[in-house]
Write a protein that holds these residues in place. Structure first.
Motif, PDB file in Angstrom:
ATOM      1  N   SER A  30       0.817  -1.209   0.000  1.00 54.11           N
ATOM      2  CA  SER A  30       0.000   0.000   0.000  1.00 54.11           C
ATOM      3  C   SER A  30       0.853   1.263   0.000  1.00 54.11           C
ATOM      4  O   SER A  30       0.560   2.226  -0.721  1.00 54.11           O
ATOM      5  CB  SER A  30      -0.933   0.006   1.224  1.00 54.11           C
ATOM      6  N   ARG A  31       1.917   1.263   0.791  1.00 48.56           N
ATOM      7  CA  ARG A  31       2.755   2.458   0.913  1.00 48.56           C
ATOM      8  C   ARG A  31       3.693   2.651  -0.273  1.00 48.56           C
ATOM      9  O   ARG A  31       3.864   3.772  -0.769  1.00 48.56           O
ATOM     10  CB  ARG A  31       3.582   2.395   2.200  1.00 48.56           C
TER      11      ARG A  31
ATOM     12  N   THR B 246      -6.755   2.250   2.845  1.00 50.34           N
ATOM     13  CA  THR B 246      -5.428   2.762   2.494  1.00 50.34           C
ATOM     14  C   THR B 246      -4.830   3.528   3.660  1.00 50.34           C
ATOM     15  O   THR B 246      -3.630   3.390   3.964  1.00 50.34           O
ATOM     16  CB  THR B 246      -5.514   3.663   1.247  1.00 50.34           C
TER      17      THR B 246
ATOM     18  N   ASP C 234      -1.412   2.418   5.424  1.00 49.61           N
ATOM     19  CA  ASP C 234      -0.290   3.359   5.377  1.00 49.61           C
ATOM     20  C   ASP C 234       0.181   3.770   6.770  1.00 49.61           C
ATOM     21  O   ASP C 234       1.339   4.174   6.946  1.00 49.61           O
ATOM     22  CB  ASP C 234      -0.684   4.600   4.580  1.00 49.61           C
TER      23      ASP C 234
END
Length: 211
Positions: free
Chosen positions: A69-70, A119, A123
């Motif tokens: 995700s990051r 998200t 994150d």
């Protein structure tokens, strides 16, 4: 690159201690959750007419999912989703009780807020899920508040055992039918693509191959 599934995962998710005092230990059958319940509907972003559909199964407490995700997903959004090349579908696959509750909260938000919330959790995973000397449920509650979920609503979501069971049952079905080995797990146009989490270039090549 993926986190292995936990042995006896379903029993752990269903019979483990309640996350907060408002959670009941008895579960309503998932059949009691109407099939039309929008909370269990698809969570999708991207152009409806995209030629490539990417499906991701993820857990909100999986460090590999957080890395994707990051480090990779922002480029996926910029280069592939925002440009109309792919349509992206999210699938909850919680590996522990905290991830399950987080998925329940995500599913309870308006559908157009789902992607932003998951998200955000991925994150900032180190801050709310794994930081030292913190209660992950209390921290999850704080992050949910940023998306308009007040304390009373959060507690009602945690006590909603029909939703909890529905997510687990969907996960059990997907895990068995697709033989999902761990998270994150990807399929591109319904073909397994387990290696695409290594880098954005790997991901883009897999998408190009499917185009």
């Amino acid at each position: 690159m993926s986190a292995p599934l936990l042995s006896g995962r379903r029993a752990f998710l269903v019979t483990g201690a309640a996350l907060v005092a408002t959670a009941s230990v008895s579960f309503v059958r998932a059949d009691d959750l109407p099939a039309s319940d929008p909370r269990m509907g698809p969570r999708v972003i991207g152009a409806p007419n995209a030629k490539v559909i990417v499906d991701e199964w993820f857990s909100l407490t999986c460090s590999h999912c957080a890395h994707f995700s990051r480090e990779i997903f922002p480029q996926v959004c910029k280069n592939l989703i925002d440009t109309g090349k792919i349509r992206y579908r999210f699938h909850d696959f919680p590996i522990d009780q905290v991830a399950l509750l987080a998925a329940m909260v995500a599913r309870s938000l308006p559908a157009d807020q789902y992607a932003a919330f998951v998200t955000d959790l991925l994150d900032h995973q180190d801050e709310w899920a794994f930081a030292q000397n913190i209660d992950p449920v209390a921290e999850l509650k704080k992050r949910a508040a940023l998306f308009g979920v007040n304390a009373a609503t959060f507690d009602r979501i945690n006590a909603d055992n029909a939703l909890r069971e529905a997510i687990i049952n969907k996960q059990d079905h997907d895990g068995a039918f697709l033989q999902i080995p761990g998270t994150p797990y990807f399929r591109i146009n319904d073909v397994p693509a387990p290696t695409v989490v290594g880098s954005y270039d790997d991901f883009a090549k897999a998408v190009a191959k499917a185009s």
